[in-house]
Write a protein that holds these residues in place. Structure first.
Motif, PDB file in Angstrom:
ATOM      1  N   ALA A  58      10.948  50.684 -17.300  1.00  0.00           N
ATOM      2  CA  ALA A  58      10.593  50.807 -17.743  1.00  0.00           C
ATOM      3  C   ALA A  58       8.749  50.571 -17.076  1.00  0.00           C
ATOM      4  O   ALA A  58       7.856  51.411 -17.278  1.00  0.00           O
ATOM      5  CB  ALA A  58      10.377  50.501 -19.298  1.00  0.00           C
TER       6      ALA A  58
ATOM      7  N   THR B 273       6.766  53.627 -18.712  1.00  0.00           N
ATOM      8  CA  THR B 273       7.100  54.432 -20.157  1.00  0.00           C
ATOM      9  C   THR B 273       7.145  53.396 -21.021  1.00  0.00           C
ATOM     10  O   THR B 273       7.944  51.938 -21.073  1.00  0.00           O
ATOM     11  CB  THR B 273       8.654  54.329 -20.035  1.00  0.00           C
ATOM     12  OG1 THR B 273       8.197  55.689 -18.992  1.00  0.00           O
ATOM     13  CG2 THR B 273       9.250  55.462 -21.094  1.00  0.00           C
ATOM     14  N   GLN B 274       6.740  53.201 -22.858  1.00  0.00           N
ATOM     15  CA  GLN B 274       6.585  52.711 -23.814  1.00  0.00           C
ATOM     16  C   GLN B 274       7.725  51.886 -24.526  1.00  0.00           C
ATOM     17  O   GLN B 274       8.588  53.800 -24.901  1.00  0.00           O
ATOM     18  CB  GLN B 274       5.484  53.054 -24.191  1.00  0.00           C
ATOM     19  CG  GLN B 274       3.389  52.235 -23.921  1.00  0.00           C
ATOM     20  CD  GLN B 274       4.177  51.310 -22.764  1.00  0.00           C
ATOM     21  OE1 GLN B 274       3.855  50.216 -24.089  1.00  0.00           O
ATOM     22  NE2 GLN B 274       3.696  51.394 -21.813  1.00  0.00           N
TER      23      GLN B 274
ATOM     24  N   GLY C  44       1.739  47.151 -23.499  1.00  0.00           N
ATOM     25  CA  GLY C  44       2.920  47.146 -25.151  1.00  0.00           C
ATOM     26  C   GLY C  44       3.855  46.018 -24.350  1.00  0.00           C
ATOM     27  O   GLY C  44       4.848  45.649 -24.836  1.00  0.00           O
TER      28      GLY C  44
ATOM     29  N   GLY D 298      10.395  53.679 -27.215  1.00  0.00           N
ATOM     30  CA  GLY D 298       9.937  54.276 -28.591  1.00  0.00           C
ATOM     31  C   GLY D 298       9.676  55.650 -28.692  1.00  0.00           C
ATOM     32  O   GLY D 298       9.839  56.713 -28.870  1.00  0.00           O
ATOM     33  N   THR D 299       9.339  55.764 -26.256  1.00  0.00           N
ATOM     34  CA  THR D 299       8.920  57.148 -25.988  1.00  0.00           C
ATOM     35  C   THR D 299       9.853  57.805 -26.255  1.00  0.00           C
ATOM     36  O   THR D 299      11.606  57.913 -26.358  1.00  0.00           O
ATOM     37  CB  THR D 299       8.286  56.738 -24.404  1.00  0.00           C
ATOM     38  OG1 THR D 299       7.462  56.300 -24.532  1.00  0.00           O
ATOM     39  CG2 THR D 299       7.885  58.413 -24.259  1.00  0.00           C
ATOM     40  N   GLN D 300       9.588  59.473 -26.396  1.00  0.00           N
ATOM     41  CA  GLN D 300      10.949  60.257 -27.771  1.00  0.00           C
ATOM     42  C   GLN D 300      10.510  62.053 -25.826  1.00  0.00           C
ATOM     43  O   GLN D 300       9.226  62.203 -25.735  1.00  0.00           O
ATOM     44  CB  GLN D 300      10.472  61.177 -28.478  1.00  0.00           C
ATOM     45  CG  GLN D 300      11.602  61.781 -28.327  1.00  0.00           C
ATOM     46  CD  GLN D 300      11.879  61.918 -29.739  1.00  0.00           C
ATOM     47  OE1 GLN D 300      11.012  63.828 -30.499  1.00  0.00           O
ATOM     48  NE2 GLN D 300      12.820  62.342 -30.880  1.00  0.00           N
ATOM     49  N   MET D 301      11.633  62.094 -25.264  1.00  0.00           N
ATOM     50  CA  MET D 301      11.687  62.661 -24.321  1.00  0.00           C
ATOM     51  C   MET D 301      12.328  64.049 -23.913  1.00  0.00           C
ATOM     52  O   MET D 301      13.554  64.027 -25.253  1.00  0.00           O
ATOM     53  CB  MET D 301      12.212  62.374 -22.766  1.00  0.00           C
ATOM     54  CG  MET D 301      11.159  60.659 -22.374  1.00  0.00           C
ATOM     55  SD  MET D 301      12.227  60.031 -21.016  1.00  0.00           S
ATOM     56  CE  MET D 301      11.418  60.640 -19.669  1.00  0.00           C
TER      57      MET D 301
ATOM     58  N   THR E 169      15.044  58.559 -27.287  1.00  0.00           N
ATOM     59  CA  THR E 169      14.581  57.916 -27.299  1.00  0.00           C
ATOM     60  C   THR E 169      14.461  57.076 -26.696  1.00  0.00           C
ATOM     61  O   THR E 169      15.962  56.646 -26.179  1.00  0.00           O
ATOM     62  CB  THR E 169      14.512  57.874 -29.615  1.00  0.00           C
ATOM     63  OG1 THR E 169      14.330  59.347 -29.729  1.00  0.00           O
ATOM     64  CG2 THR E 169      13.438  56.575 -28.646  1.00  0.00           C
TER      65      THR E 169
ATOM     66  N   VAL F 157      12.788  58.512 -15.694  1.00  0.00           N
ATOM     67  CA  VAL F 157      11.511  57.895 -16.932  1.00  0.00           C
ATOM     68  C   VAL F 157      10.636  57.172 -15.775  1.00  0.00           C
ATOM     69  O   VAL F 157      10.807  57.361 -14.993  1.00  0.00           O
ATOM     70  CB  VAL F 157      12.527  56.467 -17.025  1.00  0.00           C
ATOM     71  CG1 VAL F 157      11.480  55.963 -18.073  1.00  0.00           C
ATOM     72  CG2 VAL F 157      14.087  57.106 -17.593  1.00  0.00           C
TER      73      VAL F 157
ATOM     74  N   ARG G  93      19.846  57.861 -28.137  1.00  0.00           N
ATOM     75  CA  ARG G  93      18.978  57.180 -27.982  1.00  0.00           C
ATOM     76  C   ARG G  93      19.728  56.965 -26.121  1.00  0.00           C
ATOM     77  O   ARG G  93      20.780  56.601 -26.032  1.00  0.00           O
ATOM     78  CB  ARG G  93      18.716  56.567 -28.602  1.00  0.00           C
ATOM     79  CG  ARG G  93      18.428  56.741 -30.274  1.00  0.00           C
ATOM     80  CD  ARG G  93      17.954  55.497 -31.402  1.00  0.00           C
ATOM     81  NE  ARG G  93      16.831  54.545 -30.956  1.00  0.00           N
ATOM     82  CZ  ARG G  93      15.823  54.807 -31.181  1.00  0.00           C
ATOM     83  NH1 ARG G  93      15.365  55.820 -32.487  1.00  0.00           N
ATOM     84  NH2 ARG G  93      15.182  54.242 -31.170  1.00  0.00           N
TER      85      ARG G  93
ATOM     86  N   ASP H  75      14.907  52.958 -25.341  1.00  0.00           N
ATOM     87  CA  ASP H  75      14.720  51.778 -26.205  1.00  0.00           C
ATOM     88  C   ASP H  75      14.398  50.818 -24.511  1.00  0.00           C
ATOM     89  O   ASP H  75      15.693  50.781 -23.922  1.00  0.00           O
ATOM     90  CB  ASP H  75      15.279  51.206 -27.149  1.00  0.00           C
ATOM     91  CG  ASP H  75      15.860  52.214 -28.046  1.00  0.00           C
ATOM     92  OD1 ASP H  75      14.826  52.887 -28.705  1.00  0.00           O
ATOM     93  OD2 ASP H  75      16.937  52.649 -28.349  1.00  0.00           O
TER      94      ASP H  75
END
Length: 457
Positions: free
Chosen positions: A366, A389-390, A454, A392-395, A417, A385, A358, A419
Motif C-alpha cells: 500500500a 493507497t489508503q 493513514g 477502503g479505497t475502491q478501484m 475494495t 495498486v 474485496r 483492505d
C-alpha cells in the motif's frame, strides 16, 4: 307511522279470519314480522290471499276491515295461504347471518345434494333450491331487495337480463365454493356460452429453479422436472371411450342452461340458471374413457431443458409456451413460467450489472504500490495498486461485470475494495527501519508526510 298502521292492519286481519278457524298469517314482505304472525320456525314467507286470487296487502286489508266493521257484516271472507320462498330457511340460517355463515351453510348442503354426489331427483331439486337461495343472499344488493320486497323483488331483477341469476360470469358468488370441492366454478349462462364457443385453454403453471451464480451471469442450459396435465392419448381429450362420443344433455337439450318461470304478484318472470346435469357444457360423456376416467386429461411428469439467457437475476421469469396444463376437452395447453433464483457466490457480490469484491494487500504494497492479482468473472486480472493507497479505497475494472439481459455485449463493471493488512508481530530489524521512517515522516521538512498519514492511528 307506517309500521303502526301495518300492525293495526295485521290485527284486523287476524280478527277477520281467526273467527273462521283459519290459520291465516300476514307478514311483511321479505319475511319481516314473521315471528309475530307466522311463528319463528316457519320456513316460508306467507301472505293472505283472498278466494278471488287477489293478494291482500296491508292497506287494502285495513280499508276492507274498516268497511266491514262499519257495515257490521256477518260474512267472513275466506282465504288461503300463498307462500313465497324463504331463502334463509332453505339454507338453515337466521336472517342476520353474515357472509361466512351463509357460505358455510351452502357448502355443507351443496356437498350433500350436488348431482355429482347424489343422483336422486329430490337431491337435484333441492340443490337448485339452495343454489338459488345462496345466489340471492350472498349478493348484498339482491339480499337487500329480498328483505324489502320478498321473492318478487329478486325474481323481477333476475328476469331483467338474459342471464338471470346465473349470468354473473366469473363474478359468480359461489365460484370459490365449487372450486374448493368440485374442482370448478358454478358457472352460468355466460360461462356456458363461452365453453360452447370453442375449446378453453389450460391453466398456466409455475416452477421455481435455483441457478448457480455463474449460470445466472453467463446463461446456459438447465434441466427442470415438473408435472402437468396432458390430453389423454386414448380419447384425445374428449373423455369419451373409443368408438363413443359425447351426447347432448337431455336436461337442457344441449343449451347448457335451464329456464325457470316464477309467478309473482308483479307477474310471471323467467330466470336462467346453469344446467345442473351437464354443468353448463351442453353435452355429456355417455361411455367414459377408461384411461382417464372421463376427465380427458392425465397427470404426467416431464423433464424439460430450458435455455437461460445471460444476465438473469433472482426473480427473472422464463416463459415456455404450451408446457402448462392441457385445456379441457382437447383445448390448447397453457404456458409454463420458470421463476429463477440465483445462488450467492462466496467471493462476489452482485448489484444489478455490477460485481463487487474485496482484496487484502500488505501495508508495504500500500505504501510503495504494487501489481496484484484479482479474481473476476472472466478469470484472474492484474490490478495496479498505486503507491500510498489508503484502506477502503475502491478501484474499478471496466467491462468485467454482468452482461446486460437481452444484450450480452454490454456489461457492467467490477469494483474492488482494498483492505490493508497490518502485521501484529515485527522483527527487530523491521521495527528499527519503521522507527527511522517514522522519525523522518515526523519532520516538518519531510515531503513524504502525507504518505503515512493513514497509518498513524
Amino acid at each position: 307511522g307506517g309500521e303502526k298502521r301495518r300492525l293495526r292492519a295485521l290485527e284486523r286481519l287476524r280478527r277477520m279470519v281467526g273467527r273462521d278457524g283459519e290459520a291465516a298469517a300476514f307478514v311483511g314482505v321479505g319475511g319481516a314480522g314473521l315471528s309475530r304472525a307466522a311463528g319463528a320456525g316457519s320456513s316460508s314467507t306467507c301472505a293472505f290471499t283472498g278466494s278471488d286470487g287477489a293478494k291482500v296487502h296491508s292497506s287494502r286489508v285495513r280499508a276492507r276491515a274498516d268497511a266491514r266493521a262499519r257495515a257490521g257484516a256477518g260474512a267472513r271472507r275466506k282465504g288461503v295461504i300463498v307462500c313465497d320462498a324463504d331463502y334463509y330457511g332453505r339454507l338453515g340460517v337466521s336472517r342476520d347471518a353474515d357472509e361466512a355463515t351463509l357460505k358455510k351453510a351452502y357448502r355443507k348442503l351443496a356437498r350433500k345434494y350436488h348431482p355429482d354426489v347424489n343422483d336422486s331427483q329430490d337431491a337435484k331439486d333441492k340443490f337448485q333450491e339452495i343454489t338459488e337461495a345462496y345466489e340471492v343472499l350472498s349478493d348484498p344488493n339482491m339480499r337487500s331487495r329480498y328483505d324489502q320486497f320478498g321473492e318478487a323483488g329478486v325474481k323481477g331483477s333476475a328476469a331483467g337480463g338474459p342471464g338471470g341469476f346465473a349470468d354473473f360470469g366469473d363474478f359468480s358468488p359461489f365460484s370459490d365454493v365449487f372450486e374448493s370441492f368440485f374442482g370448478g366454478g358454478a358457472g352460468g349462462a355466460r360461462a356456458g356460452r363461452a365453453r360452447r364457443s370453442g375449446p378453453q385453454p389450460g391453466e398456466h403453471l409455475r416452477v421455481d429453479v435455483d441457478l448457480d451464480f455463474e449460470k445466472a451471469v453467463f446463461g446456459g442450459e438447465h434441466k427442470i422436472r415438473f408435472s402437468h396435465l396432458e390430453n389423454c392419448g386414448s380419447c384425445s381429450g374428449s373423455g369419451a371411450k373409443a368408438g363413443s362420443s359425447r351426447v347432448s344433455c337431455s336436461t337442457c337439450n344441449g343449451q347448457g342452461v335451464v329456464m325457470q318461470v316464477a309467478r309473482t304478484p308483479l307477474g310471471a318472470f323467467q330466470s336462467q340458471t346453469t344446467c345442473p346435469t351437464c354443468r353448463g357444457e351442453g353435452d355429456m360423456v355417455k361411455d367414459v374413457c377408461t384411461s382417464c376416467g372421463g376427465r380427458g386429461r392425465t397427470q404426467v411428469s416431464k423433464t424439460l431443458k430450458v435455455t437461460v439467457p445471460p444476465g438473469v437475476d433472482s426473480g427473472s421469469k422464463l416463459r415456455v409456451r404450451g408446457e402448462g396444463d392441457a385445456g379441457p376437452r382437447g383445448g390448447p395447453a397453457g404456458d409454463l413460467y420458470v421463476v429463477l433464483r440465483a445462488k450467492p457466490h462466496k467471493t462476489f457480490t452482485r448489484e444489478g450489472m455490477n460485481i463487487f469484491s474485496r482484496i487484502s494487500i500488505s501495508y508495504l504494497d500500500a505504501i510503495l504500490g504494487a501489481d496484484v492479482t484479482v479474481a473476476t468473472l472472466d478469470g484472474d486480472h492484474t490490478l495496479k495498486v498505486a503507491a500510498g493507497t489508503q484502506p477502503g479505497t475502491q478501484m474499478k475494472i471496466d467491462g468485467k461485470g454482468v452482461p446486460k439481459l437481452g444484450n450480452k455485449f454490454v456489461r457492467g463493471d467490477h469494483f474492488v475494495t482494498v483492505d490493508i493488512s497490518i502485521p501484529t508481530k515485527l522483527s527487530s530489524d523491521e521495527k528499527r527501519v519503521l522507527r527511522e521512517l517514522r522519525d523522518k515522516s515526523s519532520s516538518p521538512q519531510s515531503p513524504r508526510e502525507g504518505l503515512f498519514k493513514g497509518f498513524r492511528n
